[in-house]
Design a protein around this motif. Structure first.
Motif, mmCIF file in Angstrom:
data_model
loop_
_atom_site.group_PDB
_atom_site.id
_atom_site.type_symbol
_atom_site.label_atom_id
_atom_site.label_comp_id
_atom_site.label_asym_id
_atom_site.label_seq_id
_atom_site.Cartn_x
_atom_site.Cartn_y
_atom_site.Cartn_z
ATOM 1 N N GLU A 150 45.192 6.945 -16.972
ATOM 2 C CA GLU A 150 46.384 6.961 -17.007
ATOM 3 C C GLU A 150 47.097 8.498 -16.784
ATOM 4 O O GLU A 150 48.180 8.479 -16.856
ATOM 5 N N SER A 151 46.251 9.364 -16.985
ATOM 6 C CA SER A 151 46.800 10.640 -16.977
ATOM 7 C C SER A 151 45.802 11.618 -16.403
ATOM 8 O O SER A 151 44.651 11.319 -16.213
ATOM 9 N N TRP A 210 44.826 14.446 -17.447
ATOM 10 C CA TRP A 210 43.861 14.809 -18.392
ATOM 11 C C TRP A 210 42.872 13.592 -18.467
ATOM 12 O O TRP A 210 41.425 14.240 -18.436
ATOM 13 N N ARG A 211 43.169 12.682 -18.473
ATOM 14 C CA ARG A 211 42.265 11.608 -18.583
ATOM 15 C C ARG A 211 41.074 11.451 -17.430
ATOM 16 O O ARG A 211 39.893 11.516 -17.762
ATOM 17 N N ASP A 219 37.724 11.785 -28.467
ATOM 18 C CA ASP A 219 39.012 11.937 -28.116
ATOM 19 C C ASP A 219 39.670 11.009 -29.356
ATOM 20 O O ASP A 219 39.391 11.478 -30.454
ATOM 21 N N ARG A 220 40.510 9.917 -29.001
ATOM 22 C CA ARG A 220 41.268 9.196 -29.973
ATOM 23 C C ARG A 220 40.250 8.701 -31.197
ATOM 24 O O ARG A 220 39.196 8.693 -30.891
ATOM 25 N N PHE A 237 44.445 16.530 -33.335
ATOM 26 C CA PHE A 237 45.834 16.055 -32.884
ATOM 27 C C PHE A 237 47.078 16.527 -33.697
ATOM 28 O O PHE A 237 47.954 16.896 -32.985
ATOM 29 N N ALA A 296 46.084 9.915 -30.652
ATOM 30 C CA ALA A 296 46.940 11.216 -30.258
ATOM 31 C C ALA A 296 48.374 11.049 -30.463
ATOM 32 O O ALA A 296 48.825 12.014 -30.764
ATOM 33 N N ARG A 327 49.946 13.478 -33.238
ATOM 34 C CA ARG A 327 50.787 14.885 -32.540
ATOM 35 C C ARG A 327 52.380 14.813 -33.280
ATOM 36 O O ARG A 327 52.923 15.603 -33.641
ATOM 37 N N PHE A 345 52.051 7.600 -22.207
ATOM 38 C CA PHE A 345 51.190 8.812 -21.752
ATOM 39 C C PHE A 345 51.396 8.623 -20.307
ATOM 40 O O PHE A 345 50.584 9.365 -19.665
ATOM 41 N N ASN A 379 52.115 14.197 -24.141
ATOM 42 C CA ASN A 379 51.348 14.864 -23.018
ATOM 43 C C ASN A 379 52.106 15.089 -21.708
ATOM 44 O O ASN A 379 53.219 14.612 -21.580
ATOM 45 N N ASP A 409 48.160 18.854 -23.366
ATOM 46 C CA ASP A 409 46.975 18.651 -22.498
ATOM 47 C C ASP A 409 46.594 19.756 -21.548
ATOM 48 O O ASP A 409 45.390 19.991 -21.101
ATOM 49 N N LEU A 425 44.323 20.714 -24.328
ATOM 50 C CA LEU A 425 43.315 19.861 -24.952
ATOM 51 C C LEU A 425 41.999 19.657 -24.137
ATOM 52 O O LEU A 425 42.104 19.558 -22.892
HETATM 53 C C1 GZL Z 1 44.301 12.900 -26.215
HETATM 54 C C2 GZL Z 1 44.341 11.993 -25.268
HETATM 55 C C3 GZL Z 1 45.729 11.526 -24.534
HETATM 56 C C4 GZL Z 1 46.065 12.448 -23.436
HETATM 57 C C5 GZL Z 1 46.672 11.894 -22.879
HETATM 58 O O1 GZL Z 1 43.149 13.377 -26.618
HETATM 59 O O2 GZL Z 1 43.983 10.479 -25.819
HETATM 60 O O3 GZL Z 1 45.298 10.225 -23.741
HETATM 61 O O4 GZL Z 1 46.889 13.506 -24.420
HETATM 62 C C6 GZL Z 1 45.817 10.452 -22.557
HETATM 63 O O5 GZL Z 1 47.025 12.585 -21.399
HETATM 64 O O6 GZL Z 1 46.711 9.399 -21.889
#
Ligand code: GZL
Length: 306
Positions: A27-28, A30-31, A104-105, A123, A155, A159, A183, A211, A239, A259
């Motif tokens: 989705e991003s 960063w992912r 992560d999450r 976070f 996240a 945040r 996101f 994000n 991110d 991140l």
């Molecule tokens: C955070 C992560 C988030 C990112 C987003 O650790 O879970 O999910 O910040 C991603 O870019 O969608």
């Protein structure tokens, strides 16, 4: 050889490890960086990584974990899309004797024997860093619109908590509109468009996006509305993906909190230690710094150079 978790060090060392990785989706930016970093780390270590992209659907993650269990992998790494609903499938992994590493999450689990460890950023601190920067930048006088991440995702929850904790100390700082944009860049643009229709843009001091993708979507919406993002309205997010450094260098956004995508190494270290019979901490933290326009151009070069 799957199922080589014999616990003996020579067993783990000589046989190739097989690890199942259940990823949220793509989705991003960063992912995808995170996915690539984990896959590169597995390659460097000679780990056979079974990868599953769940397209941000929890049922796909649960299906992937069941498949890893059926394959008899040595360990499972999972980046959970939301915090709830994991107990049944983690119980099945535990019964199969397969250690689970959360990355992560987070998951809302009462029984911490259901996972080996969690590798993650703090976070809440990311939210605090964003809030502190904005309060310093504006002297604490700022009406903010917020683009929240996925509802129920750690996240987004954390945040928001960290950011709100900081601005609570400033009577003239207030979040005047807030909504999830899941996101993604596309939703970030759409939700920012609704914000700009709902209130006079001149009354908006800043966009706080959970994000970078949503921040970049908001930038498009502001430009289409004749607003100068990064100047008329400040933009702060999380991110530190390469595209946000380009946006900051262009003056379109103002700050981002990094991140780290490098959570594969600590996860694989924990798995290998566990298979050697060593104890592992329940939380392994990775954290990042806040970056601003001042260093954006050089950071962009560094992060995109071949
Ligand atoms: C955070 C992560 C988030 C990112 C987003 O650790 O879970 O999910 O910040 C991603 O870019 O969608």
């Amino acid at each position: 050889i799957a199922g080589c978790g014999s616990g003996s060090s020579e067993g783990a060392a000589n046989d190739q490890l097989t690890v199942g990785f259940s990823q949220v989706g793509s989705e991003s930016g960063w992912r995808t960086s995170f996915t690539q970093a984990v896959q590169a780390e597995a390659r460097d270590r000679g780990i056979d990584l079974k990868f599953s992209d769940a397209q941000q659907k929890q049922e796909n993650q649960i299906r992937a974990v069941r498949s890893f269990i059926a394959q008899g992998v040595d360990a499972i790494v999972i980046a959970p899309v939301v915090e709830t609903g994991w107990k049944p499938v983690l119980t099945e992994a535990k019964r199969a004797g397969i250690p689970v590493v959360i990355v992560d999450r987070n998951m809302a689990l009462k029984d911490d024997s259901l996972y080996l460890t969690r590798v993650a950023s703090d976070f809440v601190e990311e939210g605090r860093k964003a809030g502190r920067w904005l309060m310093e930048e504006t002297g604490g006088d700022c009406d903010i619109v917020e683009l929240q991440g996925t509802v129920g995702a750690t996240a987004a929850i954390d945040r928001m908590t960290g950011f709100n904790e900081v601005i609570a100390n400033y009577p003239d700082a207030e979040i005047v509109m807030t909504q999830t944009a899941d996101f993604t860049r596309a939703r970030g643009k759409e939700i920012m468009e609704t914000f700009l229709r709902a209130m006079d843009p001149a009354d908006i001091c800043a966009v706080w996006a959970h994000n970078d993708e949503m921040a970049l979507g908001a930038v498009i919406a502001m430009k289409e509305a004749g607003i100068d993002p990064g100047d008329d309205i400040l933009v702060v997010s999380v991110d530190a993906v390469p595209d946000i450094f380009k946006a900051m260098a262009d003056g379109d956004t103002n700050a981002t909190v990094e991140l780290s995508p490098h959570m594969g190494g600590p996860a694989f270290d924990a798995i290998e230690a566990h298979l050697r019979g060593e104890s592992v901490d329940k939380l392994i933290s990775v954290n990042g710094d806040l970056f601003t326009q001042e260093t954006a151009a050089e950071e962009y070069q560094k992060r995109t150079a071949g």
